[in-house]
Design a protein around this motif. Structure first.
Motif, PDB file in Angstrom:
ATOM      1  N   GLN A   9      31.641  35.259  26.348  1.00  0.00           N
ATOM      2  CA  GLN A   9      32.208  34.990  25.044  1.00  0.00           C
ATOM      3  C   GLN A   9      32.019  33.527  24.705  1.00  0.00           C
ATOM      4  N   GLY A  10      31.765  33.286  23.469  1.00  0.00           N
ATOM      5  CA  GLY A  10      31.680  31.899  23.037  1.00  0.00           C
ATOM      6  C   GLY A  10      30.310  31.284  23.205  1.00  0.00           C
ATOM      7  N   VAL A  11      29.466  31.929  23.937  1.00  0.00           N
ATOM      8  CA  VAL A  11      28.117  31.376  24.059  1.00  0.00           C
ATOM      9  C   VAL A  11      27.408  31.633  22.751  1.00  0.00           C
ATOM     10  N   ARG A  12      27.077  30.594  22.075  1.00  0.00           N
ATOM     11  CA  ARG A  12      26.388  30.779  20.807  1.00  0.00           C
ATOM     12  C   ARG A  12      24.918  30.561  21.060  1.00  0.00           C
ATOM     13  N   ALA A  13      24.328  31.552  21.617  1.00  0.00           N
ATOM     14  CA  ALA A  13      22.894  31.421  21.876  1.00  0.00           C
ATOM     15  C   ALA A  13      22.175  31.532  20.551  1.00  0.00           C
ATOM     16  N   TYR A  14      20.954  31.194  20.544  1.00  0.00           N
ATOM     17  CA  TYR A  14      20.174  31.295  19.321  1.00  0.00           C
ATOM     18  C   TYR A  14      19.803  32.732  19.075  1.00  0.00           C
ATOM     19  N   GLY A  15      20.477  33.642  19.595  1.00  0.00           N
ATOM     20  CA  GLY A  15      20.059  35.016  19.383  1.00  0.00           C
ATOM     21  C   GLY A  15      18.733  35.154  20.044  1.00  0.00           C
ATOM     22  N   ASP A  16      18.706  35.735  21.160  1.00  0.00           N
ATOM     23  CA  ASP A  16      17.486  35.680  21.918  1.00  0.00           C
ATOM     24  C   ASP A  16      16.882  37.043  22.031  1.00  0.00           C
ATOM     25  N   GLU A  17      15.899  37.222  21.296  1.00  0.00           N
ATOM     26  CA  GLU A  17      15.067  38.410  21.423  1.00  0.00           C
ATOM     27  C   GLU A  17      14.393  38.261  22.774  1.00  0.00           C
ATOM     28  N   VAL A  18      14.250  39.314  23.490  1.00  0.00           N
ATOM     29  CA  VAL A  18      13.560  39.204  24.767  1.00  0.00           C
ATOM     30  C   VAL A  18      12.147  38.720  24.473  1.00  0.00           C
ATOM     31  N   ILE A  19      11.838  37.579  25.016  1.00  0.00           N
ATOM     32  CA  ILE A  19      10.523  37.020  24.712  1.00  0.00           C
ATOM     33  C   ILE A  19       9.569  37.476  25.808  1.00  0.00           C
ATOM     34  N   HIS A  20       8.915  38.554  25.609  1.00  0.00           N
ATOM     35  CA  HIS A  20       8.023  39.009  26.651  1.00  0.00           C
ATOM     36  C   HIS A  20       6.719  39.590  26.143  1.00  0.00           C
ATOM     37  N   LYS A 274      10.540  36.417  29.987  1.00  0.00           N
ATOM     38  CA  LYS A 274      10.985  35.145  29.441  1.00  0.00           C
ATOM     39  C   LYS A 274      12.077  35.402  28.424  1.00  0.00           C
ATOM     40  N   GLY A 275      13.107  34.616  28.522  1.00  0.00           N
ATOM     41  CA  GLY A 275      14.204  34.807  27.577  1.00  0.00           C
ATOM     42  C   GLY A 275      15.383  33.942  27.938  1.00  0.00           C
ATOM     43  N   ASN A 276      16.461  34.159  27.240  1.00  0.00           N
ATOM     44  CA  ASN A 276      17.695  33.431  27.511  1.00  0.00           C
ATOM     45  C   ASN A 276      18.558  34.284  28.423  1.00  0.00           C
ATOM     46  N   PRO A 277      18.726  33.853  29.683  1.00  0.00           N
ATOM     47  CA  PRO A 277      19.478  34.717  30.600  1.00  0.00           C
ATOM     48  C   PRO A 277      20.983  34.730  30.313  1.00  0.00           C
ATOM     49  N   ASP A 282      23.595  41.021  33.153  1.00  0.00           N
ATOM     50  CA  ASP A 282      22.434  41.627  33.799  1.00  0.00           C
ATOM     51  C   ASP A 282      21.208  40.728  33.754  1.00  0.00           C
ATOM     52  N   ARG A 283      21.153  39.886  32.758  1.00  0.00           N
ATOM     53  CA  ARG A 283      20.040  38.943  32.688  1.00  0.00           C
ATOM     54  C   ARG A 283      20.198  37.849  33.733  1.00  0.00           C
ATOM     55  N   VAL A 284      21.424  37.449  33.935  1.00  0.00           N
ATOM     56  CA  VAL A 284      21.663  36.442  34.970  1.00  0.00           C
ATOM     57  C   VAL A 284      21.266  37.025  36.327  1.00  0.00           C
ATOM     58  N   ASP A 285      21.614  38.291  36.532  1.00  0.00           N
ATOM     59  CA  ASP A 285      21.226  38.960  37.773  1.00  0.00           C
ATOM     60  C   ASP A 285      19.716  38.994  37.932  1.00  0.00           C
ATOM     61  N   LEU A 286      19.034  39.136  36.829  1.00  0.00           N
ATOM     62  CA  LEU A 286      17.574  39.195  36.869  1.00  0.00           C
ATOM     63  C   LEU A 286      16.970  37.914  37.459  1.00  0.00           C
ATOM     64  N   LEU A 287      17.680  36.795  37.265  1.00  0.00           N
ATOM     65  CA  LEU A 287      17.183  35.525  37.804  1.00  0.00           C
ATOM     66  C   LEU A 287      16.993  35.602  39.318  1.00  0.00           C
ATOM     67  N   LYS A 288      17.802  36.425  39.950  1.00  0.00           N
ATOM     68  CA  LYS A 288      17.729  36.551  41.408  1.00  0.00           C
ATOM     69  C   LYS A 288      16.412  37.168  41.857  1.00  0.00           C
ATOM     70  N   ARG A 300       8.122  37.013  37.959  1.00  0.00           N
ATOM     71  CA  ARG A 300       8.239  35.610  37.539  1.00  0.00           C
ATOM     72  C   ARG A 300       9.105  35.553  36.289  1.00  0.00           C
ATOM     73  N   ILE A 301      10.205  34.860  36.455  1.00  0.00           N
ATOM     74  CA  ILE A 301      11.188  34.776  35.377  1.00  0.00           C
ATOM     75  C   ILE A 301      11.151  33.379  34.763  1.00  0.00           C
ATOM     76  N   TYR A 302      11.115  33.308  33.471  1.00  0.00           N
ATOM     77  CA  TYR A 302      11.111  32.003  32.801  1.00  0.00           C
ATOM     78  C   TYR A 302      12.243  31.931  31.796  1.00  0.00           C
ATOM     79  N   LYS A 303      12.906  30.782  31.827  1.00  0.00           N
ATOM     80  CA  LYS A 303      13.997  30.605  30.866  1.00  0.00           C
ATOM     81  C   LYS A 303      13.437  30.083  29.555  1.00  0.00           C
ATOM     82  N   GLN A 304      13.957  30.621  28.499  1.00  0.00           N
ATOM     83  CA  GLN A 304      13.596  30.104  27.188  1.00  0.00           C
ATOM     84  C   GLN A 304      14.492  28.897  26.925  1.00  0.00           C
TER      85      GLN A 304
END
Ligand SMILES: *[C@@H]1O[C@H](CO)[C@@H](O)[C@H](O)[C@H]1NC(C)=O
Ligand SMILES: *[C@@H]1O[C@H](CO)[C@@H](O)[C@H](O)[C@H]1NC(C)=O
Ligand SMILES: *[C@@H]1O[C@H](CO)[C@@H](O)[C@H](O)[C@H]1NC(C)=O
Length: 336
Positions: A9-20, A274-277, A282-288, A300-304
């Motif tokens: 909550q409160g994370v104001r991401a730029y709205g992250d479409e999965v960039i892949h 590539k995207g905003n985890p 589940d995206r944070v888990d993907l970093l693992k 290979r995971i890349y952060k946007q």
């Protein structure tokens, strides 16, 4: 949309479409967008092989809607020639002729079938099947809506209630205007509420019990089992100006061109994401799954980096430039 999944909550991401890019957004990702869920989600990690695109038939219509069917499917959809003939100059704003047709009589063969996903509308409107939709329901739904769209005689009228994030409403309304242009005389009069936030709004639990009122119908980019929001294609079909995402037809063309640049065999033999985890657990888990001292799962995971990208005009976020790996991850959100 990733932003729908707001675990933090409160994370104001730029709205992250999965960039892949490359494959998964083509068809699959978009189609699922129609039935994605917000809070209850099953994450499917789809490893889509690069050849996937070659097995698919993507038939786009000019409104950026792509009708997708696999070659194994018997149902094919005819491409309708739209009467739209607007100038499309690079330097000038696009203009359409004054004497634009007011009727549209496409040659339709009787064998034409609707795309398979059309069946979802019955599911989405089930709630109102016996009661119908009344003016009162619309009025009561106003506090849950960002705008109200009324179409009368092929003209669109909009009443705004709230300021949506970025330009979501602008692109959504633009999509509606294109629809009116593409099918002159075919779009019936309508009155609908629209909500453009990330999380579902019309929760079933609020309309249960003895004295419960009937829920307002509100169109929205996402739905879920616990909600009655009626799903509608999200704004990125028509474009996402803030992150340099062009209308879908153009994006698709660019991706098709982009994938020609490096032959599949020459690409990095890994799965790419590539995207905003930080918009979903589940995206944070993907970093693992990324390459580490201990493991190499060929992922290979890349952060946007949204901050950096926004300063550079999102030049490094282009989907068509991401056809560098053999496989891509699509994180799909499916209905439970
Ligand atoms: C579209 O407009 C251009 C320029 O006005 C004209 O030359 C062309 O024939 C038109 N095409 C169709 C399909 O009507
Ligand atoms: C429903 O409304 C009636 C009359 O206003 C009230 O007596 C009753 O307690 C309400 N029931 C519930 C479940 O809210
Ligand atoms: C994942 O691993 C690659 C290769 O080592 C590295 O370049 C990248 O920065 C890593 N991603 C993250 C999110 O740490």
């Amino acid at each position: 949309m990733a932003e729908r999944v707001q675990i933090f909550q409160g994370v104001r991401a730029y709205g992250d479409e999965v960039i892949h890019g490359c494959f998964s957004k083509v068809g699959v990702g978009r189609l699922k967008g129609l039935v994605s869920t917000t809070t209850t989600f099953i994450f499917f990690f789809f490893l889509l092989i690069a050849a996937l695109l070659n097995r698919m038939d993507i038939r786009g219509t000019s409104i950026g809607q792509s009708i997708f069917d696999s070659r194994t499917s018997k149902t094919y959809h005819e491409r309708i020639e739209f009467p739209l003939n607007c100038s499309n100059s690079v330097n000038l704003p696009q203009t359409c002729p004054e004497n634009y047709p007011s009727v549209f009589q496409p040659q339709e063969s009787s064998a034409r079938t609707c795309p398979d996903y059309f069946r979802w509308i019955h599911q989405d409107l089930k709630q109102w099947k016996s009661s119908g939709i009344t003016e009162d329901m619309i009025e009561r739904g106003k506090p849950s809506a960002d705008f109200r769209l009324v179409i009368v005689n092929g003209k669109a009228y909009v009443e705004k209630y709230n300021k949506p994030y970025q330009t979501r409403d602008v692109f959504t309304i633009w999509g509606i205007l294109q629809l009116l242009r593409l099918y002159p005389g075919k779009v019936p009069d309508l009155d609908l509420l629209f909500y453009s936030g990330d999380k579902t709004m019309i929760m079933k639990r609020d309309y249960k019990g003895l004295n419960a009122t009937s829920p307002p119908p509100a169109f929205h980019y996402c739905g879920e089992k616990a909600a009655l929001d009626i799903v509608f294609p999200d704004w990125t079909f028509w474009g996402w100006a803030e992150v340099n995402i062009k209308p879908w037809e153009e994006t698709l063309r660019a991706i098709k061109k982009g994938r020609e640049r490096i032959k599949w065999e020459k690409r990095e033999p890994y799965a790419y994401w590539k995207g905003n985890p930080y918009v979903a657990k589940d995206r944070v888990d993907l970093l693992k799954c990324n390459l580490s001292d201990k493991n190499d799962w060929n992922v290979r995971i890349y952060k946007q980096d949204w901050g950096k990208e926004s300063q550079q005009g999102f030049k490094h976020s282009k989907l068509e430039d991401q056809c560098t790996h053999r496989y891509t991850y699509a994180i799909l959100l499916l209905m439970e």
